[in-house]
Design a protein around this motif. Structure first.
Motif, short mmCIF file in Angstrom:
data_model
loop_
_atom_site.label_atom_id
_atom_site.label_comp_id
_atom_site.label_asym_id
_atom_site.label_seq_id
_atom_site.Cartn_x
_atom_site.Cartn_y
_atom_site.Cartn_z
N GLU A 134 0.82 -1.02 0.21
CA GLU A 134 -0.41 0.14 -0.21
C GLU A 134 0.65 1.14 0.45
O GLU A 134 0.68 1.86 -0.67
CB GLU A 134 -1.08 0.29 1.78
N LEU A 155 3.71 1.55 -0.92
CA LEU A 155 4.56 1.37 -2.23
C LEU A 155 3.88 1.52 -3.36
O LEU A 155 4.44 2.68 -3.93
CB LEU A 155 5.26 -0.19 -2.30
N LEU A 156 2.85 2.00 -3.50
CA LEU A 156 1.90 2.66 -3.76
C LEU A 156 1.95 3.50 -4.62
O LEU A 156 1.63 4.09 -5.18
CB LEU A 156 0.27 1.42 -4.66
N THR A 157 2.32 4.42 -3.34
CA THR A 157 1.86 5.97 -3.22
C THR A 157 3.17 6.53 -3.37
O THR A 157 2.98 7.49 -2.88
CB THR A 157 1.30 6.11 -1.77
N VAL A 163 7.01 6.77 -7.52
CA VAL A 163 7.48 5.86 -8.92
C VAL A 163 6.40 5.09 -9.50
O VAL A 163 5.08 4.80 -8.69
CB VAL A 163 8.16 5.23 -8.06
N SER A 164 6.77 4.76 -10.86
CA SER A 164 5.61 4.63 -11.91
C SER A 164 5.02 3.29 -10.74
O SER A 164 6.07 1.84 -11.11
CB SER A 164 6.11 4.51 -13.17
N ARG A 165 4.26 2.26 -11.62
CA ARG A 165 3.90 1.13 -11.41
C ARG A 165 4.54 0.09 -12.37
O ARG A 165 4.44 -0.88 -11.92
CB ARG A 165 2.08 1.11 -11.15
N THR A 224 -1.86 -1.27 -13.14
CA THR A 224 -1.60 -0.24 -12.98
C THR A 224 -2.96 0.08 -12.75
O THR A 224 -3.67 1.28 -12.31
CB THR A 224 -1.55 0.33 -14.19
N THR A 225 -3.98 -1.09 -12.00
CA THR A 225 -5.19 -0.79 -11.41
C THR A 225 -5.78 -1.04 -10.24
O THR A 225 -4.12 -1.21 -9.66
CB THR A 225 -6.46 -1.51 -12.37
N GLU A 226 -6.07 -0.15 -9.78
CA GLU A 226 -6.56 -1.56 -7.72
C GLU A 226 -6.74 -2.38 -8.40
O GLU A 226 -6.71 -3.02 -6.59
CB GLU A 226 -7.45 -0.20 -7.30
N MET A 261 -4.27 -4.17 -5.93
CA MET A 261 -5.33 -3.93 -3.88
C MET A 261 -5.68 -4.89 -3.68
O MET A 261 -5.92 -5.77 -2.92
CB MET A 261 -5.27 -3.01 -3.49
#
Lengths: 246, 428
Positions: free
Chosen positions: B234, B236-238, B241-243, B412-414, B417
């Motif tokens: 969670e 790392l995704l914020t 840095v690009s997904r 690149t989508t949720e 998560m």
């Protein structure tokens, strides 16, 4: 005043459930804004949308004038997010973890070092930062993670239940750090919490949220006065009662 | 390499290498256990060979007393066999081998029968006590010695009845001089020996490819699940840095760990295989393939490298996509447990047989699996048949791009998560 957060008519639907049902609020620069509500009210969903992790079903959200949907990378450079249940890489030391995270925000070694020094001061973990994070207690890990969140001096710090599950000593340390950091560096903080004492101590303004909707907004004193209550807990129960009765 | 990607790869490799499960389970354990197994097999085989070539005793009940009986006992003594001659009945004699050993009964009239031109019979009783490999080896040894004696006897009988004739010319009037034609050149090697050597040497390639792919897939699939379980994803995704960099960081990190594990496994496996097959290879002749014109050309190695790289990337993209959708490490492992089936199927099929001899439906299924092509490329090093490999490379490129596209889409989508792919039955 500069608006750091603008949220308008925010809706988030999951299969079979509407987590957010048209939320609208704004937060100004340097404010500490709290989202208060029971479990499942939609607090974490709101925070995750602002942190660019999940996308809204409809509505508009911006951070410092950047649309979180269209300019998500720019938004990530402005924010720093502390999830409610967060961990650190257990095979890295505290210092290695801080360096890893700081390196994404700064291009020069001097700035990275400065950020790490700030984090060392914020965490108060001293020599223990040289140990692997797998050796840390829950409180120590949370102090490390808050230090990681604040060391980059973000425009907006998003803190989801920052002291949840911590003992009094660690919780007290974290609250003092959040308050002083926000005040000293003008960092805008969006915080979600169950702890009304914490919210009253930290927040300039709060939004009471229930079943995906904001049912009241104002400063803790304004709300207590409006509903003739002695603390925010009573205020919340009174407001929720009104909302459910209406 | 972009800075964000570099940071992620370094973190990934550091974090994985410090994980005792990875370091011990994937690198150190195979590196130690396989040589230990090989050494253990070597030691036990060595002592077995030593014991089975030691002194051998045969009990003999000579009811014949003739020339042939004397000849066979003399032959055995010449070959370092201790003969204990028994007297009495057959029932008494057989008791001697109740606790193991060999009893040879030379029936009455044996010599007379053979000398008069009819077949004689020798009875051999192998006593089994603990059904060990040594008992079996001793039986083979006695059987072999008597077979050699029969050859000697035949030659003697021929010489006696036709003194001027050459027994070998009578026994083997035809001499087969077999040669194998390799790439239009006749090589002095029998087709059976050649096939055995090629199979033996071609065994390593597919096995190593299978190990690399399975290890890499396991690392890749669990790397996202570990982040989910440790609650680091969670955050790392914020970070800025690009997904896609996070995805490629996982890919490159997994490949690095898989390659390290492969090096350890290949060394260990080579030692293990050489330990257990050294005798088998020496028995068919340790012939260098290069000496018979089977030198794998550089383009063969290049194609093998390309197919291996393609298979690795597509396997990792597939593993990452599925691992991303898993809820936790256990979920990712159960998914990979199923996905690795198409990885080892081509190896099993092609190690044991040839593509051309398989039923058309299985051939089609194997050609549809991208992991088949490195195995085919490994075989084409010797056969030089590159056409299916080149076609396979084009197919693999499409498969890899498609899988990477899906992985990138998921990442690149949720879904990264909220993914909850599981093969476990959901409770109602």
């Amino acid at each position: 005043m500069v608006r750091v957060i603008v949220v308008r008519d925010l809706v988030k639907e999951y299969p079979g459930r509407r987590a957010l049902d048209g939320i609208t609020f704004e937060v100004e620069e340097g404010e500490v804004f709290g989202l208060i509500g029971p479990n499942g009210a939609g607090k974490t969903t709101t925070l995750r949308i602002l942190a660019t992790i999940i996308k809204p079903t409809s509505g508009y959200v911006e951070v410092c004038g950047k649309d979180v949907l269209k300019e998500d990378m720019e938004v990530r450079r402005l924010i720093s997010y502390l999830p409610e249940e967060a961990g650190a890489y257990s095979n890295l030391s505290g210092l290695e973890y801080l360096r890893f995270m700081a390196s994404f925000y700064y291009n020069d070694e001097k700035s990275v070092k400065s950020a790490i020094e700030r984090a060392i001061a914020i965490s108060g973990l001293g020599e223990r930062l040289k140990e692997k994070t797998s050796n840390y207690s829950k409180g120590m890990r949370r102090r490390l993670l808050l230090a990681r969140t604040l060391m980059v001096r973000p425009k907006l710090a998003i803190l989801d239940e920052p002291t949840s599950g911590l003992d009094v000593t660690h919780a007290y340390h974290l609250r003092r750090v959040i308050k002083s950091y926000s005040k000293d560096y003008g960092i805008t903080v969006l915080i979600s919490s169950h702890n009304m004492l914490e919210v009253e101590y930290l927040c300039d303004r709060v939004a009471l949220i229930d079943q995906g909707r904001i049912i009241e907004t104002g400063s803790p004193d304004e709300l207590k006065s409006k509903y003739s209550t002695v603390n925010l807990e009573d205020t919340f129960m009174k407001v929720v009662g009104f909302a459910q009765g209406s | 390499m972009p800075k964000g990607l570099k940071l992620l790869v370094i973190k990934e490799v550091k974090d994985l290498l410090r994980d005792p499960k990875i370091l011990i389970g994937m690198i150190l354990f195979p590196a130690l256990i396989l040589p230990i197994m090989g050494a253990a097999i070597n030691i036990s085989t060595g002592s077995l060979v030593e014991k089975s070539s030691g002194p051998l005793t045969i009990y003999v009940l000579d009811q014949d007393g003739g020339k042939i009986a004397q000849k066979v006992m003399g032959f055995l003594r010449d070959n370092k066999v201790e003969i204990i001659v028994l007297s009495g009945s057959y029932q008494d004699a057989i008791r001697n081998v109740a606790g193991g050993g060999v009893l040879m009964v030379l029936p009455e009239g044996l010599s007379q029968k053979i000398e008069s031109g009819t077949r004689g019979e020798i009875l051999i009783y192998y006593g089994f006590k603990d059904f060990s490999i040594l008992e079996s080896l001793n039986a083979q040894r006695v059987s072999g010695l008597l077979s050699t004696f029969e050859n000697v006897l035949v030659r003697d009988l021929i010489s006696e009845s036709a003194p001027s004739a050459d027994p070998d010319s009578i026994l083997n009037p035809l001499s087969l001089n077999e040669k194998s034609v390799i790439k239009g050149v006749a090589q002095p090697i029998s087709p059976y020996v050649l096939t055995n050597i090629v199979r033996m040497q071609g065994l390593m390639g597919p096995l190593v490819i299978m190990i690399v792919l399975i290890l890499a897939m396991q690392v890749a699939a669990t790397s996202i699940a570990i982040e989910k379980e440790a609650k680091t994803l969670e955050t790392l995704l914020t970070i800025p840095v690009s997904r896609l960099n996070i995805l490629f960081g996982k890919l490159v990190g997994s490949v690095t760990i898989a390659l390290l594990a492969t090096v350890a496994n290949v060394f260990a496996f080579t030692y293990y295989i050489s330990s257990i097959t050294s005798q088998a290879i020496s028995s068919i002749g340790n012939i260098d393939l290069a000496s018979v014109g089977l030198i794998p050309p550089p383009e063969g190695y290049f194609l093998l490298g390309l197919t291996l790289f393609g298979a690795l990337v597509s396997a990792l993209a597939l593993a990452l996509t599925l691992g991303t959708l898993a809820k936790d490490v256990r979920g990712a492992q159960s998914i990979i447990g199923i996905v690795i089936v198409p990885v080892f199927l081509p190896t099993i099929f092609l190690m044991m047989g040839d593509m051309q001899t398989l039923p058309a439906s299985i051939q089609a299924a194997l050609y549809a699996i991208p992991f088949t092509y490195p195995v085919l490329a490994s075989q084409s090093l010797i056969t030089g048949n590159y056409a299916p490999i080149l076609a396979g490379l084009v197919y693999m490129a499409f498969f890899t791009l498609f899988t990477l596209y899906i992985a990138a889409k998921v990442f690149t989508t949720e879904k990264v998560m909220t993914g909850r792919l599981s093969f476990k039955r959901r409770s109602p």
